[in-house]
Design a protein around this motif. Structure first.
Motif, PDB file in Angstrom:
ATOM      1  N   GLU A 176       0.842  -1.209   0.000  1.00 50.29           N
ATOM      2  CA  GLU A 176       0.000   0.000   0.000  1.00 50.29           C
ATOM      3  C   GLU A 176       0.872   1.252   0.000  1.00 50.29           C
ATOM      4  N   ALA A 177       1.904   1.230   0.833  1.00 47.57           N
ATOM      5  CA  ALA A 177       2.777   2.401   0.942  1.00 47.57           C
ATOM      6  C   ALA A 177       3.494   2.664  -0.387  1.00 47.57           C
ATOM      7  N   ALA A 178       3.823   1.609  -1.103  1.00 49.82           N
ATOM      8  CA  ALA A 178       4.625   1.770  -2.314  1.00 49.82           C
ATOM      9  C   ALA A 178       3.779   2.042  -3.552  1.00 49.82           C
ATOM     10  N   VAL A 179       2.749   1.259  -3.771  1.00 51.11           N
ATOM     11  CA  VAL A 179       2.020   1.384  -5.033  1.00 51.11           C
ATOM     12  C   VAL A 179       0.526   1.648  -4.870  1.00 51.11           C
ATOM     13  N   ALA A 180       0.082   1.864  -3.638  1.00 51.80           N
ATOM     14  CA  ALA A 180      -1.331   2.134  -3.385  1.00 51.80           C
ATOM     15  C   ALA A 180      -2.221   1.138  -4.115  1.00 51.80           C
ATOM     16  N   CYS A 181      -2.038  -0.133  -3.806  1.00 51.49           N
ATOM     17  CA  CYS A 181      -2.770  -1.168  -4.538  1.00 51.49           C
ATOM     18  C   CYS A 181      -4.226  -1.291  -4.089  1.00 51.49           C
ATOM     19  N   ARG A 182      -4.582  -0.586  -3.001  1.00 52.73           N
ATOM     20  CA  ARG A 182      -5.972  -0.528  -2.528  1.00 52.73           C
ATOM     21  C   ARG A 182      -6.570  -1.907  -2.260  1.00 52.73           C
ATOM     22  N   TYR A 183      -5.808  -2.722  -1.561  1.00 54.08           N
ATOM     23  CA  TYR A 183      -6.362  -3.994  -1.133  1.00 54.08           C
ATOM     24  C   TYR A 183      -7.358  -3.694  -0.020  1.00 54.08           C
ATOM     25  N   PRO A 189      -7.409  -7.616 -18.698  1.00 56.68           N
ATOM     26  CA  PRO A 189      -6.005  -7.398 -18.338  1.00 56.68           C
ATOM     27  C   PRO A 189      -5.803  -6.207 -17.401  1.00 56.68           C
ATOM     28  N   ALA A 190      -6.567  -5.116 -17.580  1.00 58.66           N
ATOM     29  CA  ALA A 190      -6.360  -3.927 -16.752  1.00 58.66           C
ATOM     30  C   ALA A 190      -6.717  -4.225 -15.303  1.00 58.66           C
ATOM     31  N   GLU A 191      -7.863  -4.900 -15.114  1.00 54.02           N
ATOM     32  CA  GLU A 191      -8.273  -5.240 -13.741  1.00 54.02           C
ATOM     33  C   GLU A 191      -7.290  -6.221 -13.107  1.00 54.02           C
ATOM     34  N   ARG A 192      -6.806  -7.148 -13.930  1.00 49.60           N
ATOM     35  CA  ARG A 192      -5.842  -8.126 -13.401  1.00 49.60           C
ATOM     36  C   ARG A 192      -4.569  -7.435 -12.945  1.00 49.60           C
ATOM     37  N   THR A 193      -4.115  -6.489 -13.757  1.00 51.14           N
ATOM     38  CA  THR A 193      -2.903  -5.756 -13.410  1.00 51.14           C
ATOM     39  C   THR A 193      -3.063  -5.076 -12.062  1.00 51.14           C
ATOM     40  N   THR A 194      -4.262  -4.515 -11.824  1.00 50.64           N
ATOM     41  CA  THR A 194      -4.515  -3.837 -10.553  1.00 50.64           C
ATOM     42  C   THR A 194      -4.364  -4.809  -9.384  1.00 50.64           C
ATOM     43  N   ILE A 195      -4.950  -5.978  -9.536  1.00 50.12           N
ATOM     44  CA  ILE A 195      -4.870  -6.966  -8.453  1.00 50.12           C
ATOM     45  C   ILE A 195      -3.420  -7.417  -8.239  1.00 50.12           C
ATOM     46  N   TRP A 196      -2.727  -7.644  -9.342  1.00 53.10           N
ATOM     47  CA  TRP A 196      -1.356  -8.179  -9.242  1.00 53.10           C
ATOM     48  C   TRP A 196      -0.346  -7.131  -8.795  1.00 53.10           C
ATOM     49  N   LYS A 197      -0.719  -5.837  -8.956  1.00 52.04           N
ATOM     50  CA  LYS A 197       0.246  -4.766  -8.698  1.00 52.04           C
ATOM     51  C   LYS A 197       0.856  -4.872  -7.300  1.00 52.04           C
ATOM     52  N   GLY A 198       0.008  -5.084  -6.321  1.00 54.32           N
ATOM     53  CA  GLY A 198       0.495  -5.162  -4.942  1.00 54.32           C
ATOM     54  C   GLY A 198       1.436  -6.338  -4.747  1.00 54.32           C
ATOM     55  N   ARG A 199       1.049  -7.480  -5.295  1.00 50.73           N
ATOM     56  CA  ARG A 199       1.853  -8.686  -5.119  1.00 50.73           C
ATOM     57  C   ARG A 199       3.213  -8.537  -5.819  1.00 50.73           C
ATOM     58  N   LYS A 200       3.155  -8.057  -7.075  1.00 44.90           N
ATOM     59  CA  LYS A 200       4.399  -7.999  -7.843  1.00 44.90           C
ATOM     60  C   LYS A 200       5.381  -6.963  -7.296  1.00 44.90           C
ATOM     61  N   SER A 201       4.839  -5.962  -6.622  1.00 42.97           N
ATOM     62  CA  SER A 201       5.729  -4.915  -6.113  1.00 42.97           C
ATOM     63  C   SER A 201       6.204  -5.218  -4.702  1.00 42.97           C
ATOM     64  N   ALA A 202       5.733  -6.346  -4.146  1.00 41.69           N
ATOM     65  CA  ALA A 202       5.911  -6.561  -2.706  1.00 41.69           C
ATOM     66  C   ALA A 202       7.368  -6.508  -2.245  1.00 41.69           C
ATOM     67  N   PHE A 203       8.265  -7.157  -2.977  1.00 45.49           N
ATOM     68  CA  PHE A 203       9.659  -7.182  -2.525  1.00 45.49           C
ATOM     69  C   PHE A 203      10.225  -5.768  -2.444  1.00 45.49           C
ATOM     70  N   ALA A 204      10.072  -5.065  -3.568  1.00 45.67           N
ATOM     71  CA  ALA A 204      10.615  -3.708  -3.602  1.00 45.67           C
ATOM     72  C   ALA A 204       9.908  -2.819  -2.590  1.00 45.67           C
ATOM     73  N   ALA A 205       8.597  -3.073  -2.419  1.00 45.72           N
ATOM     74  CA  ALA A 205       7.789  -2.222  -1.540  1.00 45.72           C
ATOM     75  C   ALA A 205       8.270  -2.279  -0.097  1.00 45.72           C
ATOM     76  N   VAL A 206       8.791  -3.425   0.290  1.00 43.99           N
ATOM     77  CA  VAL A 206       9.257  -3.565   1.656  1.00 43.99           C
ATOM     78  C   VAL A 206      10.346  -2.542   1.972  1.00 43.99           C
ATOM     79  N   GLY A 207      11.034  -2.116   0.929  1.00 49.49           N
ATOM     80  CA  GLY A 207      12.028  -1.054   1.081  1.00 49.49           C
ATOM     81  C   GLY A 207      11.420   0.228   1.647  1.00 49.49           C
ATOM     82  N   ARG A 208      10.086   0.408   1.452  1.00 49.68           N
ATOM     83  CA  ARG A 208       9.411   1.602   1.971  1.00 49.68           C
ATOM     84  C   ARG A 208       9.238   1.559   3.480  1.00 49.68           C
TER      85      ARG A 208
END
Lengths: 489, 414
Positions: free
Chosen positions: A265-272, A316-335
């Motif tokens: 959430e902090a990194a990409v605002a995935c709105r889970y 595809p657009a909706e899928r990307t939204t759902i996956w955004k949080g998961r795919k960014s998770a490693f890098a996001a932890v840096g936040r």
């Protein structure tokens, strides 16, 4: 002559093979290659070569073999086990200039590529024909197919589609003696021992793949993705068991815990969904009729296990939204943390709940935060151990928690690495998982390919120098009797 | 050097397992064995192999012997090790994983798994096979199209080496990249790199519904077009099998597995691609079997997908021209098929068919899976060209330095 003199003496020959611009000796240029995806392992390579053809790779390796100089293969350098960690006394062979897609053969459903080709580019080239390349590691935009061969890369969708090894039918390799050998091709089942199968995942210790023939799969007719939010990990874990137990084989099942969600959430605002203690992402693909009926089933099972919010994505657009949080998770932890260690342990899926509980206990006891992001369908955990590298001793404490997590995985009957590989990073954990006889058999296999021990030395298999002498290393016969393994039937 | 007498040998081996003199039935592709031992478990097999190493005996692992004639004849066979007692099934149903001893009957494994609603997605190609025999020969039936050949479903293995030392690779979880995956080279190695003691497999749930769509034609070109159309479709068959008996039309069977509604709709989509398609609710009992009879010469060929029907047609026509009615059967979906050349066909005619098959293919391979000893004696070229042979030789020497394990049974005389 010292080792570095030997190396320097090779430079003119290396230039003759790879051209002047294909050999880097300048310190600043070499510095670019001092580590791969794990930056805390770093070493300035003695020489870097950037060959453009299989023959150049063979020439470089032959030269190394003649002079007993070690070499380390490297693709894009995205690996997470320091498998491409260079050697000061060796040649780093980088495949990034071998980036041609040689052929997309739709009638035979194959692609032939050079090792430096980016994973995603294979799918991009096949997509206009309605095909794709299945292995999809998270780094697929930049990781190389050659690197995927070395690591036997999987990806989120390997639950259903398998790993790199299940998708390669042909390899041209340069052996550690510098010979070009063709194994297999566009047809399956090449005669003889399955050297392709054993080469894939060998982390550059058996040679370098210089040309790769992969299977292309027809794109699925339909893809649907479900995001389910639960109060806690227990409920999420039960939902995973329910889905698998019902006989559904999703393309992917991914799970994140509260801390990983917070980071995303902090990194990409995935709105889970707000207040989620765990989110589950389930992706189904295949023929439309199958996907639709399984999707209903999965939705029902998640609800039964207490999912308080369900979202579905059909385009595809909706899928990307759902996956955004998961795919960014490693890098996001840096936040949320100055530094972190990514683990890659595997547990039998039925042990997930227990092991996650024990990781939480470890975290509570040590005061070190652990965020969990994982491939729940196949029990592949990626705990992110968070620490502040500015704080003295914090790195060591995080390292201890990280090692304890691996011990938990082994104790549960799992593995020290599901997809990142052994490399340097986990080499001293190998004896925790394999006995001396197992490791000896692996070492014999390695020597069959590399009698001189120059191909990516001191990776994958432990050595006394790296890991210390282990007591009880056994030489001789009758191990089963000795170790009482009669129950092995 | 002085060789120990046969009785001394037998006594030394008998300390580890019951040993008997071989009979006329204990042969492999015409090579007669001297002794047969049946160890009670893996520990005994290990000790037996250790003893055989000291006695410098050549050793041939044998399960139920259903494929013992496959491959080239071993150069020598002092001792057959019967793996029947290395049995046992350890099923972790919740993890979709099973470990089975090498001697476990494959049918028994399938039964146990089926009771739990699961399966090892490998068809039983040769009835009566053991788990070890299936893995050591690498035979994979129709479902390999979706699930991969048997080696893809092996996630762990314990192998007894030439000196009896047990070594394991892989593990009990599907996702695992720790160490070399040595099971890959053992699968299909015909017992030339060790004795497989136990194997761990990944499993799949049995899909709730199944449908088979079948069509026939006399025209290989038409069947080839069907296969190509199926590849372009998105129906995701579990298997696409060609069956072309020596005489009569070609038939193509498309297996669909999934949910009830799903397979019904997919079957309609397949039927629209094939001409005169019929839909059935079961696969025929013999559909995974190789073609022909037990005495026929069994060939296997692997070609790129678009070459399957042209290759089958070339073989069929060449057989007819030589007066041999060649039956072809196998996975059109994967490009791996068997061909049966009738027993009694002259050795030079079989050899010519094999060469024609090899010379005619732009890519791929053709090997002899099983042949009568007379054909081997006549010099039938079992393997053809094997790229990477030097590496394979090094692997063999590393695993079996004295070349005592099923010597000569494998490619390149390994």
């Amino acid at each position: 002559m010292s080792q570095s003199d030997t190396l320097h003496a090779l430079v003119p020959d290396l230039r003759a093979i790879c051209g002047d611009d294909g050999v880097l000796t300048d310190t600043a240029q070499r510095r670019t290659y001092e580590s791969d995806g794990i930056t805390y392992h770093a070493e300035l390579p003695g020489v870097v070569v950037l060959p453009t053809t299989p023959e150049q790779v063979a020439g470089v390796v032959r030269l190394c073999a003649e002079h007993g100089v070690p070499f380390v293969p490297r693709g894009s350098g995205t690996g997470l086990s320091a498998g491409a960690l260079p050697r000061a006394d060796g040649v780093l062979i980088v495949t990034s200039r071998m980036r041609r897609i040689i052929e997309i053969d739709i009638p035979n459903e194959r692609a032939v590529v050079e090792p430096g080709v980016f994973n995603l580019d294979v799918t991009r080239a096949a997509a206009p024909h309605g095909y794709y390349y299945a292995p999809d590691p998270s780094s697929q935009q930049v990781c190389s197919v050659g690197g995927n061969i070395a690591e036997n890369s999987g990806g989120a969708h390997c639950l259903k589609y398998g790993f790199t090894v299940n998708h390669v039918t042909g390899l041209q390799i340069v052996t550690p003696q510098g010979e070009l050998v063709e194994l297999g091709g566009k047809a399956a089942d090449a005669p003889g021992y399955d050297l392709i199968g054993a080469f894939i995942g060998s982390e550059g210790t058996l040679g370098i793949a210089t040309r790769i023939t992969v299977r292309l799969l027809r794109s699925p007719q339909k893809v649907r993705t479900l995001l389910a939010a639960f109060d806690g990990m227990d409920a999420g874990g039960r939902a995973v068991s329910a889905v698998i137990g019902a006989g559904v084989l999703p393309a992917a099942i991914e799970m994140m815990d509260a801390l990983a969600i917070e980071a995303a959430e902090a990194a990409v605002a995935c709105r889970y969904p707000e207040g989620a203690g765990a989110v589950l992402i389930v992706e189904l693909d295949g023929p439309a009729a199958e996907v639709d009926s399984q999707f209903e089933q999965v939705t029902r099972l998640c609800r039964d296990e207490g999912a308080f919010e369900l979202r579905s994505a059909d385009d595809p657009a909706e899928r990307t939204t759902i996956w955004k949080g998961r795919k960014s998770a490693f890098a996001a932890v840096g936040r949320i943390s100055p530094a972190y260690i990514v683990q890659d342990g595997v547990v039998p899926r039925t042990a997930l709940g227990e092991v996650l509980g024990r990781i939480a206990a470890l975290s509570a006891e040590s005061g070190i935060r652990v965020a969990n992001v994982f491939h729940a369908g196949d029990g592949n955990l990626h705990p992110l151990v968070l620490f502040d590298d500015a704080e003295p001793g914090a790195g060591d404490r995080a390292e201890a928690v990280s090692a304890a997590i691996l011990d938990l995985c082994i104790e549960a009957g799992g593995s020290i690495t599901g997809e990142h590989g052994v490399g340097v990073d986990k080499v001293c954990h190998m004896p925790d998982m394999f006995g001396p006889d197992d490791l000896a058999a692996m070492d014999r296999f390695r020597r069959a390919f590399d009698p001189q021990g120059i191909a990516n030395p001191e990776k994958l298999l432990p050595t006394p120098r790296l890991c210390g002498e282990r007591p009880g290393a056994r030489k001789g016969v009758h191990p089963l009797v000795a170790s009482g393994e009669a129950e092995l039937f | 050097m002085a060789y120990p007498s046969e009785s001394t040998e037998q006594a030394a081996l008998a300390a580890h397992a019951p040993v008997r003199a071989a009979t006329a039935a204990d042969t492999a592709a015409g090579t007669a064995a001297r002794l047969v031992a049946a160890p009670a478990d893996a520990a005994a097999a290990s000790a037996l192999l250790g003893e055989a190493a000291r006695l410098r005996l050549s050793v041939l692992p044998r399960g139920n012997g259903t494929k013992i004639d496959w491959g080239a004849p071993p150069r020598s066979c002092d001792l057959i090790i019967d793996t029947a007692a290395l049995s046992g099934i350890d099923h972790a149903a919740g993890d979709l994983v099973v470990r089975a001893g090498a001697g476990t009957p494959f049918a028994e494994l399938r039964r146990v798994l089926a009771d739990a609603g699961q399966r090892l997605s490998v068809d039983e190609v040769v009835p009566g096979s053991t788990v070890g025999g299936v893995v050591a020969t690498g035979v994979s039936g129709p479902r390999r199209m979706q699930h991969g050949p048997v080696r893809d479903l092996v996630i762990g293995m314990t192998v007894l080496g030439h000196d009896g030392v047990a070594a394991s690779s892989g593990g009990r979880v599907v996702k695992n990249v720790a160490g070399y995956d040595l099971a890959k080279v053992q699968a299909g190695a015909l017992g030339t790199l060790g004795l497989i003691a136990s194997v761990t497999f990944r499993l799949h749930p049995v899909p709730p519904a199944l449908r088979v769509v079948r069509a026939e034609s006399d025209d290989p070109g038409a069947v080839g077009a069907w296969a190509a159309a199926l590849r372009r479709s998105q129906v995701m068959p579990t298997a696409v099998e060609l069956d072309w008996p020596g005489g009569g039309p070609l038939s193509l069977r498309v297996l669909l597995e999934g949910t009830g509604q799903g397979v019904a709709e997919r079957a309609d989509a397949v039927a629209a691609v094939l001409d005169g398609a019929k839909t059935e609710d079961a696969v025929p009992a013999d559909w995974a079997r190789p073609p022909g009879g037990p005495d026929d010469t069994l060939l296997e060929f692997a070609v790129p997908l678009a070459e399957v029907l042209p290759t089958a047609a070339r073989l069929h026509d060449a057989g007819a021209a030589a007066g041999a009615s060649v039956a072809v059967k196998g996975s059109a979906g994967c490009g791996v098929l068997y061909a049966a050349v009738p027993a009694g066909t002259a050795p030079d005619a079989v050899q010519r068919l094999l060469l024609l098959l090899r010379d005619g293919m732009a890519a791929g391979s053709a090997t002899v899976r099983r042949a009568h000893p007379d054909l081997h004696a006549a010099g039938l070229e079992v393997w053809g060209e094997v790229p990477g042979l030097a590496l394979m030789r090094a692997v063999k020497s590393g695993c079996d330095p004295d070349h005592r394990l099923s010597p000569g049974r494998f490619a390149g005389g390994l």
